[in-house]
Design a protein around this motif. Sequence first.
Motif, PDB file in Angstrom:
ATOM      1  N   LEU A 140      21.261   7.902  38.032  1.00 35.54           N
ATOM      2  CA  LEU A 140      22.209   8.718  37.272  1.00 35.54           C
ATOM      3  C   LEU A 140      21.651  10.109  36.998  1.00 35.54           C
ATOM      4  O   LEU A 140      22.399  11.088  36.973  1.00 35.54           O
ATOM      5  N   VAL A 141      20.340  10.194  36.793  1.00 33.82           N
ATOM      6  CA  VAL A 141      19.714  11.512  36.624  1.00 33.82           C
ATOM      7  C   VAL A 141      19.979  12.370  37.856  1.00 33.82           C
ATOM      8  O   VAL A 141      20.347  13.551  37.751  1.00 33.82           O
ATOM      9  N   CYS A 142      19.792  11.787  39.028  1.00 32.02           N
ATOM     10  CA  CYS A 142      20.016  12.534  40.264  1.00 32.02           C
ATOM     11  C   CYS A 142      21.490  12.888  40.460  1.00 32.02           C
ATOM     12  O   CYS A 142      21.835  14.041  40.767  1.00 32.02           O
ATOM     13  N   LEU A 143      22.368  11.919  40.253  1.00 35.77           N
ATOM     14  CA  LEU A 143      23.801  12.156  40.462  1.00 35.77           C
ATOM     15  C   LEU A 143      24.378  13.163  39.470  1.00 35.77           C
ATOM     16  O   LEU A 143      25.351  13.856  39.791  1.00 35.77           O
ATOM     17  N   SER A 144      23.784  13.253  38.284  1.00 36.85           N
ATOM     18  CA  SER A 144      24.316  14.192  37.285  1.00 36.85           C
ATOM     19  C   SER A 144      24.265  15.629  37.777  1.00 36.85           C
ATOM     20  O   SER A 144      25.040  16.478  37.325  1.00 36.85           O
ATOM     21  N   ARG A 145      23.385  15.905  38.710  1.00 41.77           N
ATOM     22  CA  ARG A 145      23.285  17.273  39.246  1.00 41.77           C
ATOM     23  C   ARG A 145      24.477  17.633  40.125  1.00 41.77           C
ATOM     24  O   ARG A 145      24.665  18.804  40.488  1.00 41.77           O
ATOM     25  N   VAL A 176      34.029  19.895  48.959  1.00 40.79           N
ATOM     26  CA  VAL A 176      32.755  19.301  48.550  1.00 40.79           C
ATOM     27  C   VAL A 176      32.743  19.077  47.046  1.00 40.79           C
ATOM     28  O   VAL A 176      32.248  18.057  46.562  1.00 40.79           O
ATOM     29  N   ALA A 177      33.288  20.028  46.307  1.00 44.91           N
ATOM     30  CA  ALA A 177      33.291  19.923  44.848  1.00 44.91           C
ATOM     31  C   ALA A 177      34.166  18.778  44.355  1.00 44.91           C
ATOM     32  O   ALA A 177      33.829  18.104  43.376  1.00 44.91           O
ATOM     33  N   ALA A 178      35.282  18.534  45.032  1.00 42.74           N
ATOM     34  CA  ALA A 178      36.218  17.497  44.574  1.00 42.74           C
ATOM     35  C   ALA A 178      35.588  16.110  44.497  1.00 42.74           C
ATOM     36  O   ALA A 178      35.761  15.401  43.499  1.00 42.74           O
ATOM     37  N   PRO A 179      34.845  15.672  45.511  1.00 46.72           N
ATOM     38  CA  PRO A 179      34.234  14.340  45.427  1.00 46.72           C
ATOM     39  C   PRO A 179      33.206  14.209  44.305  1.00 46.72           C
ATOM     40  O   PRO A 179      32.856  13.092  43.910  1.00 46.72           O
ATOM     41  N   ALA A 180      32.711  15.344  43.799  1.00 47.91           N
ATOM     42  CA  ALA A 180      31.736  15.293  42.714  1.00 47.91           C
ATOM     43  C   ALA A 180      32.312  14.602  41.485  1.00 47.91           C
ATOM     44  O   ALA A 180      31.586  13.977  40.717  1.00 47.91           O
ATOM     45  N   VAL A 181      33.625  14.708  41.303  1.00 47.30           N
ATOM     46  CA  VAL A 181      34.268  14.049  40.163  1.00 47.30           C
ATOM     47  C   VAL A 181      34.050  12.543  40.243  1.00 47.30           C
ATOM     48  O   VAL A 181      33.772  11.883  39.234  1.00 47.30           O
ATOM     49  N   LEU A 182      34.127  11.996  41.442  1.00 53.07           N
ATOM     50  CA  LEU A 182      33.917  10.561  41.627  1.00 53.07           C
ATOM     51  C   LEU A 182      32.442  10.208  41.531  1.00 53.07           C
ATOM     52  O   LEU A 182      32.076   9.165  40.977  1.00 53.07           O
ATOM     53  N   LEU A 183      31.571  11.063  42.074  1.00 49.06           N
ATOM     54  CA  LEU A 183      30.137  10.797  42.016  1.00 49.06           C
ATOM     55  C   LEU A 183      29.621  10.817  40.584  1.00 49.06           C
ATOM     56  O   LEU A 183      28.642  10.139  40.258  1.00 49.06           O
ATOM     57  N   LEU A 184      30.274  11.595  39.742  1.00 45.76           N
ATOM     58  CA  LEU A 184      29.893  11.663  38.329  1.00 45.76           C
ATOM     59  C   LEU A 184      30.529  10.541  37.522  1.00 45.76           C
ATOM     60  O   LEU A 184      30.235  10.393  36.333  1.00 45.76           O
ATOM     61  N   GLY A 185      31.393   9.765  38.166  1.00 43.12           N
ATOM     62  CA  GLY A 185      32.182   8.797  37.417  1.00 43.12           C
ATOM     63  C   GLY A 185      33.386   9.538  36.874  1.00 43.12           C
ATOM     64  O   GLY A 185      33.286  10.733  36.542  1.00 43.12           O
ATOM     65  N   VAL A 186      34.508   8.869  36.777  1.00 36.81           N
ATOM     66  CA  VAL A 186      35.732   9.558  36.365  1.00 36.81           C
ATOM     67  C   VAL A 186      35.535  10.275  35.037  1.00 36.81           C
ATOM     68  O   VAL A 186      35.891  11.445  34.877  1.00 36.81           O
TER      69      VAL A 186
END
Length: 230
Positions: A140-145, A176-186
Amino acid sequence: MPDAWRLAVGTLTAVPVAAPRQVDRTTARNALLLAPLAVLPLGIIVAAVLILGRTADLPPLATGFLAVGGLALGSRGLHWDGLSDTVDGLTASYDRERALAVMKTGTSGPAGVLATVVVAGVQAAAFGALTDEVVIAGTLVCLSRCALWIACCTRVPAARPDGLGVGFTATVPVLVAAPAVLLLGVTGGLVVLALVAHAVRRLGGVTGDVMGAAVELALATMLVSAVAVL
């Protein structure tokens, strides 16, 4: 790509690396895309602290705060400074120029200090609850970036023409930015979207401080969500 790696690691962590030979907008964009991998050492630090705290039978909250401290040292406190400055600026005045001036001073006011304490406390409590899930905590630390992908989307303007973040602003494509919403969790993604939208509305865009705030708020939200699910 080597320059992008150097820029990502050198900017987002305290790991000593050689300076990039050339930094342009392409290098900046690639550095942002590499951010989740570049901060892998930070994820390892958090996992190691949680393991040591569990092994030493420390109170979970104490272990959590040690993890937050290790994470802050590993990133030179960059994002915490951004969170504090962003909250100070947004609460200081409804005038755009005044708010930006407050953020640029770099000093912490009451609102910024309170925000830092609250978010750090939330992160610490969540880390303490994840001492048996160290891989999840480090991941989660990594994905938060990935919050940086949203803050630096090409649809998001810079609030001012100077500052540490201006070279990264508006470099990440929407696709690229749009999928970040899913990677961060909704929930985490929505929190970052709300912050960025608020910054654009109040400040005219984002700054390096807003980017840092996005990372810390995303991490806090993701950690709480993980604890709730687990």
